[in-house]
Design a protein around this motif. Structure first.
Motif, PDB file in Angstrom:
ATOM      1  N   TYR A 229       0.854  -1.190   0.000  1.00  0.00           N
ATOM      2  CA  TYR A 229       0.000   0.000   0.000  1.00  0.00           C
ATOM      3  C   TYR A 229       0.889   1.238   0.000  1.00  0.00           C
ATOM      4  O   TYR A 229       2.044   1.208   0.417  1.00  0.00           O
ATOM      5  CB  TYR A 229      -0.965   0.018   1.188  1.00  0.00           C
ATOM      6  CG  TYR A 229      -0.341   0.304   2.534  1.00  0.00           C
ATOM      7  CD1 TYR A 229      -0.226   1.620   3.012  1.00  0.00           C
ATOM      8  CD2 TYR A 229       0.114  -0.725   3.360  1.00  0.00           C
ATOM      9  CE1 TYR A 229       0.332   1.876   4.247  1.00  0.00           C
ATOM     10  CE2 TYR A 229       0.665  -0.469   4.602  1.00  0.00           C
ATOM     11  CZ  TYR A 229       0.768   0.834   5.044  1.00  0.00           C
ATOM     12  OH  TYR A 229       1.323   1.096   6.271  1.00  0.00           O
ATOM     13  N   ALA A 230       0.319   2.337  -0.497  1.00  0.00           N
ATOM     14  CA  ALA A 230       1.063   3.599  -0.544  1.00  0.00           C
ATOM     15  C   ALA A 230       0.073   4.749  -0.535  1.00  0.00           C
ATOM     16  O   ALA A 230      -1.087   4.607  -0.938  1.00  0.00           O
ATOM     17  CB  ALA A 230       1.937   3.675  -1.795  1.00  0.00           C
ATOM     18  N   TYR A 231       0.564   5.884  -0.068  1.00  0.00           N
ATOM     19  CA  TYR A 231      -0.255   7.100  -0.027  1.00  0.00           C
ATOM     20  C   TYR A 231      -0.048   7.910  -1.297  1.00  0.00           C
ATOM     21  O   TYR A 231       1.072   8.026  -1.801  1.00  0.00           O
ATOM     22  CB  TYR A 231       0.116   7.942   1.196  1.00  0.00           C
ATOM     23  CG  TYR A 231      -0.172   7.236   2.501  1.00  0.00           C
ATOM     24  CD1 TYR A 231      -1.449   7.254   3.057  1.00  0.00           C
ATOM     25  CD2 TYR A 231       0.834   6.533   3.161  1.00  0.00           C
ATOM     26  CE1 TYR A 231      -1.716   6.596   4.245  1.00  0.00           C
ATOM     27  CE2 TYR A 231       0.574   5.870   4.348  1.00  0.00           C
ATOM     28  CZ  TYR A 231      -0.699   5.908   4.893  1.00  0.00           C
ATOM     29  OH  TYR A 231      -0.966   5.238   6.064  1.00  0.00           O
ATOM     30  N   LEU A 232      -1.136   8.457  -1.811  1.00  0.00           N
ATOM     31  CA  LEU A 232      -1.088   9.332  -2.984  1.00  0.00           C
ATOM     32  C   LEU A 232      -1.569  10.708  -2.538  1.00  0.00           C
ATOM     33  O   LEU A 232      -2.753  10.912  -2.271  1.00  0.00           O
ATOM     34  CB  LEU A 232      -1.992   8.788  -4.092  1.00  0.00           C
ATOM     35  CG  LEU A 232      -1.949   9.546  -5.424  1.00  0.00           C
ATOM     36  CD1 LEU A 232      -0.597   9.366  -6.110  1.00  0.00           C
ATOM     37  CD2 LEU A 232      -3.081   9.089  -6.349  1.00  0.00           C
TER      38      LEU A 232
ATOM     39  N   LEU B 137      -4.153   2.070  -2.842  1.00  0.00           N
ATOM     40  CA  LEU B 137      -3.844   3.501  -2.896  1.00  0.00           C
ATOM     41  C   LEU B 137      -4.669   4.215  -1.836  1.00  0.00           C
ATOM     42  O   LEU B 137      -5.887   4.022  -1.758  1.00  0.00           O
ATOM     43  CB  LEU B 137      -4.205   4.082  -4.256  1.00  0.00           C
ATOM     44  CG  LEU B 137      -3.252   3.902  -5.435  1.00  0.00           C
ATOM     45  CD1 LEU B 137      -3.851   4.580  -6.663  1.00  0.00           C
ATOM     46  CD2 LEU B 137      -1.880   4.466  -5.137  1.00  0.00           C
ATOM     47  N   ILE B 138      -4.023   5.059  -1.047  1.00  0.00           N
ATOM     48  CA  ILE B 138      -4.719   5.812  -0.019  1.00  0.00           C
ATOM     49  C   ILE B 138      -4.571   7.289  -0.339  1.00  0.00           C
ATOM     50  O   ILE B 138      -3.464   7.842  -0.281  1.00  0.00           O
ATOM     51  CB  ILE B 138      -4.154   5.491   1.374  1.00  0.00           C
ATOM     52  CG1 ILE B 138      -4.188   3.976   1.613  1.00  0.00           C
ATOM     53  CG2 ILE B 138      -4.946   6.233   2.443  1.00  0.00           C
ATOM     54  CD1 ILE B 138      -3.518   3.544   2.901  1.00  0.00           C
TER      55      ILE B 138
ATOM     56  N   HIS C  18      -6.027  -2.749  -6.259  1.00  0.00           N
ATOM     57  CA  HIS C  18      -7.142  -3.560  -5.754  1.00  0.00           C
ATOM     58  C   HIS C  18      -8.089  -2.743  -4.880  1.00  0.00           C
ATOM     59  O   HIS C  18      -9.304  -2.903  -4.959  1.00  0.00           O
ATOM     60  CB  HIS C  18      -6.582  -4.744  -4.958  1.00  0.00           C
ATOM     61  CG  HIS C  18      -7.597  -5.771  -4.591  1.00  0.00           C
ATOM     62  ND1 HIS C  18      -8.042  -6.745  -5.472  1.00  0.00           N
ATOM     63  CD2 HIS C  18      -8.276  -5.985  -3.431  1.00  0.00           C
ATOM     64  CE1 HIS C  18      -8.942  -7.505  -4.874  1.00  0.00           C
ATOM     65  NE2 HIS C  18      -9.107  -7.071  -3.636  1.00  0.00           N
ATOM     66  N   TRP C  19      -7.523  -1.904  -4.022  1.00  0.00           N
ATOM     67  CA  TRP C  19      -8.311  -1.043  -3.145  1.00  0.00           C
ATOM     68  C   TRP C  19      -7.888   0.411  -3.323  1.00  0.00           C
ATOM     69  O   TRP C  19      -6.705   0.701  -3.493  1.00  0.00           O
ATOM     70  CB  TRP C  19      -8.068  -1.387  -1.680  1.00  0.00           C
ATOM     71  CG  TRP C  19      -8.848  -2.546  -1.130  1.00  0.00           C
ATOM     72  CD1 TRP C  19      -9.852  -3.239  -1.734  1.00  0.00           C
ATOM     73  CD2 TRP C  19      -8.683  -3.129   0.174  1.00  0.00           C
ATOM     74  NE1 TRP C  19     -10.315  -4.226  -0.901  1.00  0.00           N
ATOM     75  CE2 TRP C  19      -9.629  -4.175   0.275  1.00  0.00           C
ATOM     76  CE3 TRP C  19      -7.840  -2.862   1.253  1.00  0.00           C
ATOM     77  CZ2 TRP C  19      -9.741  -4.961   1.423  1.00  0.00           C
ATOM     78  CZ3 TRP C  19      -7.948  -3.639   2.390  1.00  0.00           C
ATOM     79  CH2 TRP C  19      -8.894  -4.680   2.477  1.00  0.00           C
ATOM     80  N   ILE C  20      -8.861   1.317  -3.244  1.00  0.00           N
ATOM     81  CA  ILE C  20      -8.592   2.749  -3.176  1.00  0.00           C
ATOM     82  C   ILE C  20      -9.335   3.287  -1.958  1.00  0.00           C
ATOM     83  O   ILE C  20     -10.542   3.070  -1.807  1.00  0.00           O
ATOM     84  CB  ILE C  20      -9.043   3.484  -4.452  1.00  0.00           C
ATOM     85  CG1 ILE C  20      -8.243   2.983  -5.660  1.00  0.00           C
ATOM     86  CG2 ILE C  20      -8.874   4.989  -4.297  1.00  0.00           C
ATOM     87  CD1 ILE C  20      -8.716   3.541  -6.989  1.00  0.00           C
ATOM     88  N   ARG C  21      -8.611   3.962  -1.097  1.00  0.00           N
ATOM     89  CA  ARG C  21      -9.177   4.465   0.158  1.00  0.00           C
ATOM     90  C   ARG C  21      -9.037   5.991   0.187  1.00  0.00           C
ATOM     91  O   ARG C  21      -8.017   6.534  -0.240  1.00  0.00           O
ATOM     92  CB  ARG C  21      -8.425   3.846   1.346  1.00  0.00           C
ATOM     93  CG  ARG C  21      -9.013   4.138   2.712  1.00  0.00           C
ATOM     94  CD  ARG C  21      -8.146   3.509   3.808  1.00  0.00           C
ATOM     95  NE  ARG C  21      -7.941   2.088   3.628  1.00  0.00           N
ATOM     96  CZ  ARG C  21      -8.805   1.153   4.017  1.00  0.00           C
ATOM     97  NH1 ARG C  21      -9.928   1.519   4.617  1.00  0.00           N
ATOM     98  NH2 ARG C  21      -8.546  -0.119   3.812  1.00  0.00           N
TER      99      ARG C  21
END
Length: 444
Positions: free
Chosen positions: A147-150, A195-196, A229-232
């Motif tokens: 996971y990583a922050y955008l 992606l967060i 897969h996920w976007i938060r």
């Protein structure tokens, strides 16, 4: 040369640290997490509240000690505290070789090189109101890889009376959409699956660049990226959430049914004093709408207790609101008096003892709510991403769509087969504690 990066504060700061690491790695510096062998240290500071300021100062002095006792030759201080107190820091702490402000991170390699040659400087970069530019900076991901922050914007225009961020980070400036999509694609190519999205406020994304709010459009483009897969979405101001955003979250399978709403309070008089743009009635309507349109949505919020002028009646109003809304995730801060903010000059400052008592009451209430919410999930099946393993206990640690990294709960399940961090699994919930869940792999 071996370089140590210490990143404090929020996940937005983490993104800046990762960009600086990318620049320094490209300039030949070797990264290390061993402070005893580091020859260069970069400390990315925070000063959002008093506790964060103290943590930053403690870390500065710890690294300054290493310049006397270990291999450390260069100490660079960056970030919000560097931006806000640059003159005081340079004057009072001679061990610091350079200060790099919040818009000067692209100068980090030059700052280190100059320090190694004996030059002491303050590299503040462009004015904090300058439009941000991602350039060609490659990030070094520090979150484990899956996971990583955008970070989609810089600064803030809200001017809440308790907050100094606009003075430190400048007014609201969005990153161009095409650059964000390219950065997200590069992250996916590196194996990032979640992606967060972060900013001081994500919901206003695009209004400065495109004259309209474009978060839904950005989300739809990010959803097209293979491998994600996920976007938060974090930091969504409630007054800016509209039908298009709600519909996009509901319609796009990759977007987690999770929303972070920093509401801060529920008493109308305190909300007005904070210069917030909602009332309790507004918040109740929004929460009801979100839960009707997205029935499985997980709502997170943060509150401030002990704001100047907060009476026992205001506190009871807030408690009643928390009791009725039953947030899935809730954090509480005691009010921190920040110099230069309007709230710091307000009369009727609440004594620390009362602030702490109100904090404890709210957290005790939320603990009961969280346990009830968790127990309501027993018997359900949820998708989760593996975060690691507790070898001695023979269990894996994971997160569901309802849990953001490092701020929310975890789910624990027995180790019955080989799994890696970043693997997605289906788990049947078997038990719940105050903040965490317990389960087992669900085999269809």
């Amino acid at each position: 040369m071996k370089l140590l990066m210490v990143s404090l504060g929020c996940d937005k700061n983490r993104v800046d640290s990762e960009r600086m690491l990318g620049i320094l790695a490209a300039h030949g510096y070797t990264l290390t997490d061993d402070e005893e062998e580091a020859e260069v240290a970069v400390l990315n500071t925070c000063c959002f509240i008093e506790e964060a300021k103290k943590e930053s100062i403690d870390n500065i002095f710890e690294l300054a000690r290493l310049k006397e006792e270990a291999k450390l030759r260069v100490l660079i201080v960056t970030g919000c505290m560097a931006q806000r107190y640059k003159d005081e820091i340079l004057d009072e702490i001679p061990e610091i070789d350079a200060i790099v402000g919040t818009t000067g991170i692209d100068s980090i390699a030059r700052a280190v090189d100059d320090a190694l040659q004996g030059r002491r400087d303050s590299l503040m970069g462009e004015d904090i109101s300058t439009d941000p530019d991602l350039g060609d900076m490659k990030r070094v991901i520090t979150t484990g890889g899956h996971y990583a922050y955008l970070k989609i914007a810089e600064g803030c225009d809200k001017r809440c009376t308790y907050c100094a961020i606009p003075d430190i980070r400048g007014h609201y400036r969005s990153y161009p959409m095409e650059k964000l999509v390219r950065e997200a694609q590069e992250l996916a190519d590196q194996g990032v699956q979640e992606l967060i999205l972060v900013a001081e406020e994500t919901t206003l994304y695009g209004r400065d660049l495109y004259k309209r709010k474009c978060l839904p459009e950005l989300l739809r483009k990010l959803c097209r990226i293979e491998g994600i897969h996920w976007i938060r979405i974090l930091y969504c101001y409630p007054e800016e959430i509209d039908d298009e955003l709600i519909e996009t979250i509901a319609a796009e399978p990759k977007i987690c049914h999770y929303l972070d709403l920093p509401i801060q309070h529920a008493s109308d008089s305190i909300l007005k004093a904070m210069h917030r743009r909602t009332t309790r009635a507004d918040l109740e309507v929004l929460i009801d709408t979100l839960r009707k349109r997205i029935p499985d949505i997980v709502l997170r919020t943060t509150l401030i207790t002990g704001f100047p002028g907060e009476t026992e009646e205001d506190h009871e109003i807030l408690k009643d609101f928390v009791r009725k809304e039953k947030f899935d995730r809730l954090g509480v801060f005691t009010y921190s008096k920040e110099e230069g903010t309007p709230a710091a000059a307000m009369k009727n400052q609440v004594p620390r003892k009362i602030r702490n008592r109100r904090y404890n009451e709210l957290m005790a209430m939320q603990q009961r709510i969280s346990r009830e919410n968790g127990r309501s999930r027993i018997g359900s099946v949820m998708e989760a991403v593996v975060e690691g393993e507790l070898t001695e206990d023979g269990v894996y640690v994971a997160r569901t769509y309802g849990d953001a990294p490092n701020v929310d709960g975890l789910i624990f399940f027995p180790r019955e087969r080989e799994l890696l961090s970043g693997d997605f699994v289906s788990l049947e919930i078997t038990d719940a504690s105050e903040y965490d869940l317990y389960g087992k792999e669900y085999m269809q």
